[in-house]
Write a protein that holds these residues in place. Structure first.
Motif, PDB file in Angstrom:
ATOM      1  N   SER A  39      36.943  34.411  43.440  1.00 26.42           N
ATOM      2  CA  SER A  39      35.674  34.751  42.793  1.00 26.42           C
ATOM      3  C   SER A  39      35.199  36.106  43.291  1.00 26.42           C
ATOM      4  O   SER A  39      35.384  36.444  44.461  1.00 26.42           O
ATOM      5  CB  SER A  39      34.604  33.704  43.118  1.00 26.42           C
ATOM      6  OG  SER A  39      34.965  32.452  42.606  1.00 26.42           O
ATOM      7  N   LEU A  40      34.564  36.858  42.410  1.00 26.65           N
ATOM      8  CA  LEU A  40      34.002  38.139  42.795  1.00 26.65           C
ATOM      9  C   LEU A  40      32.862  37.923  43.773  1.00 26.65           C
ATOM     10  O   LEU A  40      32.081  36.982  43.635  1.00 26.65           O
ATOM     11  CB  LEU A  40      33.494  38.881  41.571  1.00 26.65           C
ATOM     12  CG  LEU A  40      34.513  39.238  40.502  1.00 26.65           C
ATOM     13  CD1 LEU A  40      33.828  39.946  39.341  1.00 26.65           C
ATOM     14  CD2 LEU A  40      35.630  40.087  41.066  1.00 26.65           C
ATOM     15  N   THR A  41      32.762  38.800  44.753  1.00 26.58           N
ATOM     16  CA  THR A  41      31.645  38.768  45.689  1.00 26.58           C
ATOM     17  C   THR A  41      30.513  39.626  45.122  1.00 26.58           C
ATOM     18  O   THR A  41      30.695  40.324  44.114  1.00 26.58           O
ATOM     19  CB  THR A  41      32.066  39.317  47.060  1.00 26.58           C
ATOM     20  OG1 THR A  41      32.353  40.712  46.924  1.00 26.58           O
ATOM     21  CG2 THR A  41      33.283  38.578  47.605  1.00 26.58           C
ATOM     22  N   GLY A  42      29.377  39.610  45.778  1.00 29.47           N
ATOM     23  CA  GLY A  42      28.266  40.453  45.350  1.00 29.47           C
ATOM     24  C   GLY A  42      28.641  41.922  45.318  1.00 29.47           C
ATOM     25  O   GLY A  42      28.236  42.667  44.425  1.00 29.47           O
ATOM     26  N   ARG A  43      29.453  42.365  46.296  1.00 29.79           N
ATOM     27  CA  ARG A  43      29.896  43.764  46.324  1.00 29.79           C
ATOM     28  C   ARG A  43      30.764  44.080  45.114  1.00 29.79           C
ATOM     29  O   ARG A  43      30.660  45.144  44.529  1.00 29.79           O
ATOM     30  CB  ARG A  43      30.680  44.061  47.605  1.00 29.79           C
ATOM     31  CG  ARG A  43      29.874  43.993  48.844  1.00 29.79           C
ATOM     32  CD  ARG A  43      29.012  45.229  48.957  1.00 29.79           C
ATOM     33  NE  ARG A  43      28.272  45.185  50.193  1.00 29.79           N
ATOM     34  CZ  ARG A  43      27.938  46.250  50.878  1.00 29.79           C
ATOM     35  NH1 ARG A  43      28.263  47.446  50.438  1.00 29.79           N
ATOM     36  NH2 ARG A  43      27.254  46.135  51.979  1.00 29.79           N
ATOM     37  N   ASP A  44      31.651  43.144  44.757  1.00 35.68           N
ATOM     38  CA  ASP A  44      32.517  43.360  43.596  1.00 35.68           C
ATOM     39  C   ASP A  44      31.688  43.464  42.316  1.00 35.68           C
ATOM     40  O   ASP A  44      31.910  44.352  41.490  1.00 35.68           O
ATOM     41  CB  ASP A  44      33.525  42.217  43.452  1.00 35.68           C
ATOM     42  CG  ASP A  44      34.488  42.130  44.607  1.00 35.68           C
ATOM     43  OD1 ASP A  44      35.131  43.148  44.923  1.00 35.68           O
ATOM     44  OD2 ASP A  44      34.601  41.037  45.197  1.00 35.68           O
ATOM     45  N   VAL A  45      30.727  42.581  42.155  1.00 34.13           N
ATOM     46  CA  VAL A  45      29.880  42.587  40.965  1.00 34.13           C
ATOM     47  C   VAL A  45      29.064  43.877  40.919  1.00 34.13           C
ATOM     48  O   VAL A  45      28.948  44.516  39.868  1.00 34.13           O
ATOM     49  CB  VAL A  45      28.960  41.349  40.925  1.00 34.13           C
ATOM     50  CG1 VAL A  45      27.944  41.457  39.794  1.00 34.13           C
ATOM     51  CG2 VAL A  45      29.791  40.082  40.781  1.00 34.13           C
ATOM     52  N   VAL A  62      36.948  41.082  46.856  1.00 34.93           N
ATOM     53  CA  VAL A  62      38.181  41.140  46.075  1.00 34.93           C
ATOM     54  C   VAL A  62      38.784  42.541  46.126  1.00 34.93           C
ATOM     55  O   VAL A  62      39.992  42.711  46.216  1.00 34.93           O
ATOM     56  CB  VAL A  62      37.915  40.710  44.611  1.00 34.93           C
ATOM     57  CG1 VAL A  62      39.090  41.036  43.711  1.00 34.93           C
ATOM     58  CG2 VAL A  62      37.590  39.225  44.542  1.00 34.93           C
ATOM     59  N   MET A  63      37.939  43.572  46.108  1.00 34.47           N
ATOM     60  CA  MET A  63      38.421  44.951  46.020  1.00 34.47           C
ATOM     61  C   MET A  63      38.648  45.615  47.383  1.00 34.47           C
ATOM     62  O   MET A  63      38.725  46.832  47.466  1.00 34.47           O
ATOM     63  CB  MET A  63      37.494  45.786  45.144  1.00 34.47           C
ATOM     64  CG  MET A  63      37.506  45.377  43.679  1.00 34.47           C
ATOM     65  SD  MET A  63      39.163  45.177  42.931  1.00 34.47           S
ATOM     66  CE  MET A  63      39.832  46.815  43.083  1.00 34.47           C
ATOM     67  N   ALA A  75      46.148  39.242  41.736  1.00 37.83           N
ATOM     68  CA  ALA A  75      45.997  39.582  40.317  1.00 37.83           C
ATOM     69  C   ALA A  75      44.552  39.964  39.991  1.00 37.83           C
ATOM     70  O   ALA A  75      44.311  40.942  39.272  1.00 37.83           O
ATOM     71  CB  ALA A  75      46.459  38.416  39.436  1.00 37.83           C
ATOM     72  N   ILE A  76      43.586  39.231  40.530  1.00 38.73           N
ATOM     73  CA  ILE A  76      42.171  39.565  40.298  1.00 38.73           C
ATOM     74  C   ILE A  76      41.885  40.962  40.847  1.00 38.73           C
ATOM     75  O   ILE A  76      41.188  41.759  40.217  1.00 38.73           O
ATOM     76  CB  ILE A  76      41.250  38.501  40.931  1.00 38.73           C
ATOM     77  CG1 ILE A  76      41.389  37.178  40.178  1.00 38.73           C
ATOM     78  CG2 ILE A  76      39.796  38.971  40.940  1.00 38.73           C
ATOM     79  CD1 ILE A  76      40.775  35.988  40.897  1.00 38.73           C
ATOM     80  N   HIS A  77      42.428  41.270  42.011  1.00 33.56           N
ATOM     81  CA  HIS A  77      42.243  42.592  42.615  1.00 33.56           C
ATOM     82  C   HIS A  77      42.807  43.687  41.707  1.00 33.56           C
ATOM     83  O   HIS A  77      42.134  44.684  41.425  1.00 33.56           O
ATOM     84  CB  HIS A  77      42.917  42.634  43.991  1.00 33.56           C
ATOM     85  CG  HIS A  77      42.921  43.976  44.630  1.00 33.56           C
ATOM     86  ND1 HIS A  77      41.932  44.384  45.497  1.00 33.56           N
ATOM     87  CD2 HIS A  77      43.789  45.015  44.524  1.00 33.56           C
ATOM     88  CE1 HIS A  77      42.194  45.611  45.898  1.00 33.56           C
ATOM     89  NE2 HIS A  77      43.324  46.020  45.329  1.00 33.56           N
ATOM     90  N   GLU A  78      44.042  43.513  41.242  1.00 34.16           N
ATOM     91  CA  GLU A  78      44.664  44.540  40.395  1.00 34.16           C
ATOM     92  C   GLU A  78      43.950  44.667  39.049  1.00 34.16           C
ATOM     93  O   GLU A  78      43.792  45.773  38.530  1.00 34.16           O
ATOM     94  CB  GLU A  78      46.154  44.260  40.212  1.00 34.16           C
ATOM     95  CG  GLU A  78      46.970  44.379  41.485  1.00 34.16           C
ATOM     96  CD  GLU A  78      46.832  45.717  42.199  1.00 34.16           C
ATOM     97  OE1 GLU A  78      46.659  46.763  41.534  1.00 34.16           O
ATOM     98  OE2 GLU A  78      46.890  45.725  43.445  1.00 34.16           O
ATOM     99  N   VAL A  79      43.492  43.564  38.496  1.00 33.67           N
ATOM    100  CA  VAL A  79      42.717  43.638  37.249  1.00 33.67           C
ATOM    101  C   VAL A  79      41.408  44.380  37.504  1.00 33.67           C
ATOM    102  O   VAL A  79      40.925  45.117  36.640  1.00 33.67           O
ATOM    103  CB  VAL A  79      42.480  42.230  36.661  1.00 33.67           C
ATOM    104  CG1 VAL A  79      41.435  42.250  35.558  1.00 33.67           C
ATOM    105  CG2 VAL A  79      43.790  41.659  36.139  1.00 33.67           C
TER     106      VAL A  79
END
Length: 150
Positions: free
Chosen positions: A131-137, A120-121, A90-94
């Motif tokens: 939790s989001l990783t540094g790359r996600d942020v 996450v992505m 769900a976090i990925h799709e959001v």
């Protein structure tokens, strides 16, 4: 009332029978569709002139053919059932809903697909990640650094 029923029936968990996209690729856990505004001639719009197409809304669907968990358990269970962590998917799709794309390299390690760096992505499911990783942020900041567009 009619409209609410239509929306409820079209967003959320769907089976391969209800949503042929899953039947075409049975490995898809979830999918996010972005629908755009268009003018009377069918041209995509950019009403605020920010150089980006206007997003009308997004729809997120999850494949009900998989066994989902929301208690931190995932992977192959003692009875052989494979569980997928729903909050991670769900976090990925959001993330897609917030315009984040897939990133990271996909390869194999000991015959198993892996992503590097883990985030996450990533385009593949890599297990529980809430939790989001540094790359996600970093990707989110890049996508939204100019918001609001003036």
């Amino acid at each position: 009332r009619q409209r609410q029923m239509c929306i409820r029936d079209r967003v959320g968990f769907l089976s391969a029978v209800e949503f042929p996209y899953f039947a075409a690729n049975p490995n898809v856990l979830g999918v996010t569709f972005t629908l755009m505004w268009s003018d009377g001639s069918g041209n995509l719009t950019d009403i605020d002139n920010n150089g980006k197409v206007d997003v009308a809304f997004r729809e997120i669907y999850y494949n009900d053919e998989f066994n989902w968990a929301d208690n931190g358990l995932e992977g192959t269970q003692p009875d052989g059932t494979r569980l997928f962590d729903f909050p991670s998917v769900a976090i990925h799709e959001v993330g897609h809903g917030f315009s984040a794309a897939h990133f990271g390299s996909i390869g194999t390690q000991d015959g198993v697909l892996v992503a590097n760096p883990r985030a996450v992505m990533n385009a593949i499911y890599g297990g529980t990640l809430h939790s989001l990783t540094g790359r996600d942020v970093g990707a989110t900041c890049s996508n939204w650094s100019q918001w609001p567009h003036r």
